[in-house]
Design a protein around this motif. Structure first.
Motif, short mmCIF file in Angstrom:
data_model
loop_
_atom_site.label_atom_id
_atom_site.label_comp_id
_atom_site.label_asym_id
_atom_site.label_seq_id
_atom_site.Cartn_x
_atom_site.Cartn_y
_atom_site.Cartn_z
N GLN A 48 -6.07 2.17 22.30
CA GLN A 48 -6.13 3.27 23.27
C GLN A 48 -4.94 3.23 24.21
O GLN A 48 -4.34 4.27 24.52
CB GLN A 48 -7.44 3.19 24.05
CG GLN A 48 -8.67 3.56 23.25
CD GLN A 48 -9.95 3.37 24.05
OE1 GLN A 48 -9.98 2.67 25.06
NE2 GLN A 48 -11.02 4.02 23.60
N ARG A 49 -4.60 2.04 24.68
CA ARG A 49 -3.46 1.91 25.59
C ARG A 49 -2.17 2.33 24.91
O ARG A 49 -1.35 3.05 25.49
CB ARG A 49 -3.36 0.46 26.07
CG ARG A 49 -2.09 0.15 26.85
CD ARG A 49 -1.95 -1.34 27.11
NE ARG A 49 -0.69 -1.67 27.74
CZ ARG A 49 0.44 -1.89 27.08
NH1 ARG A 49 0.47 -1.79 25.76
NH2 ARG A 49 1.55 -2.20 27.74
N GLU A 50 -1.99 1.88 23.67
CA GLU A 50 -0.76 2.20 22.95
C GLU A 50 -0.68 3.69 22.63
O GLU A 50 0.40 4.29 22.69
CB GLU A 50 -0.69 1.38 21.65
CG GLU A 50 -0.55 -0.11 21.87
CD GLU A 50 0.71 -0.48 22.61
OE1 GLU A 50 1.75 0.19 22.41
OE2 GLU A 50 0.67 -1.44 23.41
N LEU A 66 1.11 10.29 25.71
CA LEU A 66 1.17 10.80 27.08
C LEU A 66 2.41 10.32 27.82
O LEU A 66 2.75 10.86 28.86
CB LEU A 66 -0.08 10.37 27.85
CG LEU A 66 -1.42 10.84 27.28
CD1 LEU A 66 -2.57 10.37 28.15
CD2 LEU A 66 -1.44 12.36 27.11
N GLY A 67 3.07 9.31 27.26
CA GLY A 67 4.27 8.78 27.90
C GLY A 67 5.54 9.53 27.54
O GLY A 67 6.60 9.21 28.07
N ARG A 87 6.96 10.17 24.23
CA ARG A 87 7.69 9.98 22.97
C ARG A 87 7.07 10.74 21.81
O ARG A 87 7.77 11.33 20.99
CB ARG A 87 7.76 8.49 22.62
CG ARG A 87 8.74 7.70 23.45
CD ARG A 87 8.94 6.33 22.84
NE ARG A 87 7.68 5.60 22.76
CZ ARG A 87 7.49 4.51 22.01
NH1 ARG A 87 8.48 4.05 21.27
NH2 ARG A 87 6.34 3.90 22.01
N GLY A 88 5.74 10.70 21.69
CA GLY A 88 5.09 11.27 20.53
C GLY A 88 5.25 12.78 20.42
O GLY A 88 5.61 13.31 19.37
N LEU A 89 5.00 13.50 21.51
CA LEU A 89 5.06 14.96 21.48
C LEU A 89 6.47 15.48 21.17
O LEU A 89 6.62 16.40 20.34
CB LEU A 89 4.54 15.54 22.79
CG LEU A 89 3.03 15.32 23.03
CD1 LEU A 89 2.62 15.89 24.39
CD2 LEU A 89 2.21 15.95 21.92
N PRO A 90 7.53 14.97 21.81
CA PRO A 90 8.88 15.44 21.43
C PRO A 90 9.22 15.16 19.97
O PRO A 90 9.87 15.97 19.30
CB PRO A 90 9.80 14.65 22.37
CG PRO A 90 8.96 14.34 23.55
CD PRO A 90 7.59 14.10 23.00
N LEU A 91 8.77 14.03 19.43
CA LEU A 91 9.02 13.72 18.03
C LEU A 91 8.32 14.73 17.12
O LEU A 91 8.89 15.19 16.13
CB LEU A 91 8.55 12.30 17.70
CG LEU A 91 9.41 11.16 18.24
CD1 LEU A 91 8.73 9.82 17.99
CD2 LEU A 91 10.79 11.18 17.60
N MET A 92 7.09 15.09 17.46
CA MET A 92 6.37 16.06 16.65
C MET A 92 6.97 17.46 16.78
O MET A 92 6.98 18.24 15.82
CB MET A 92 4.89 16.09 17.05
CG MET A 92 4.12 14.84 16.64
SD MET A 92 4.22 14.47 14.86
CE MET A 92 5.36 13.06 14.87
#
Length: 268
Positions: A21-23, A29-30, A32-37
């Motif tokens: 959950q933390r990762e 939410l930090g 990295r994930g959304l811009p990559l997608m």
């Protein structure tokens, strides 16, 4: 009263969930994930547009167009996964946060599992986002189902394999830059045999290497499903190499997690 050993065993699973959950929060939410997608979606949109409308690509049959789109999705999701896994431990070490993680009551195996789950979430998101493009390109020839199931199976096996590989490299190496560079090099080396058929070689040349290479054998299975119209079980032997990698490397990463403080320890 429950046995202490049983309590310890039961505590490992919640610890893995908490770490995961933390990762996942840090990844999605930090920032990295959304811009990559977003970048993946833009790339998929451009690729699908070129495949379906560019005059220089009109010679491709629809089945081959779907296969090409799936291949791109598999390759990009593999890149995202292996880089995320390669950064998991060596990145924490280089940022000076690994020691605090190791001091938490969570078992070290739970730390590795949580990191792996976060890396695999990039694969899952990429596969889900690729499905509308697969449907758009293959909706008229009845290959959408096979392409979707085949890409999910093949990319899933490859994602597990590359997650384990990236974690092993990240645990062993001290430098995060070296870890990322080596993981990227390994990915390119694994992907290279899949291109042997495009440089004028005979079909039998390098066949053994291609069958042993998880990437190439997995992509050949996808081609057999989508382009060749084969059944799911007809070429299932091609999934042997990615299946072995999907088991062996995550197991190796978990085995090495017990020595997490020893591998790649900074020297004064």
């Amino acid at each position: 009263m429950a046995e202490p050993g049983g309590d310890a065993a039961r505590s490992a699973f919640p610890a893995s969930v908490v770490v995961a959950q933390r990762e996942l929060q840090d990844l999605w939410l930090g920032g990295r994930g959304l811009p990559l997608m977003l970048a993946f979606t833009l790339m998929s949109s451009v690729t699908s547009y070129l495949i379906s409308s560019n005059q220089t690509l009109n010679f491709l049959e629809v089945r081959e167009s779907v296969s090409l789109s799936v291949r791109v999705a598999v390759a990009v999701s593999a890149l995202l996964v292996v880089l995320a896994a390669a950064d998991a431990i060596s990145g924490e070490r280089e940022r000076g946060t690994l020691e605090s993680l190791l001091l938490t009551p969570a078992p070290r195996r739970s730390l590795v599992v949580g990191k792996g789950v976060a890396a695999l979430s990039l694969w899952l998101a990429a596969v889900i986002l690729s499905m509308p493009y697969v449907w758009f390109l293959g909706r008229g020839v009845g290959v959408v189902g096979k392409a979707a199931v085949g890409s999910l199976v093949v990319s899933g096996l490859l994602a597990l394999f590359l997650t384990g590989l990236g974690l092993v490299i990240s645990i062993v190496l001290t430098s995060n830059r070296v870890s990322l560079a080596l993981s990227l090099f390994m990915l390119v080396a694994l992907y290279a045999p899949s291109q042997l058929a495009t440089v004028g070689l005979q079909p039998s040349a390098g066949d053994l290497v291609q069958r042993l290479d998880p990437f190439t054998s997995g992509l050949r299975y996808l081609d057999a499903l989508v382009v060749g119209g084969h059944s799911y079980g007809q070429d299932v032997g091609l999934l042997l190499a990615p299946g072995i990698g999907a088991v062996a490397f995550p197991v190796a990463a978990l085995a090495m997690s017990g020595h997490l403080a020893l591998f790649g320890r900074d020297r004064p």
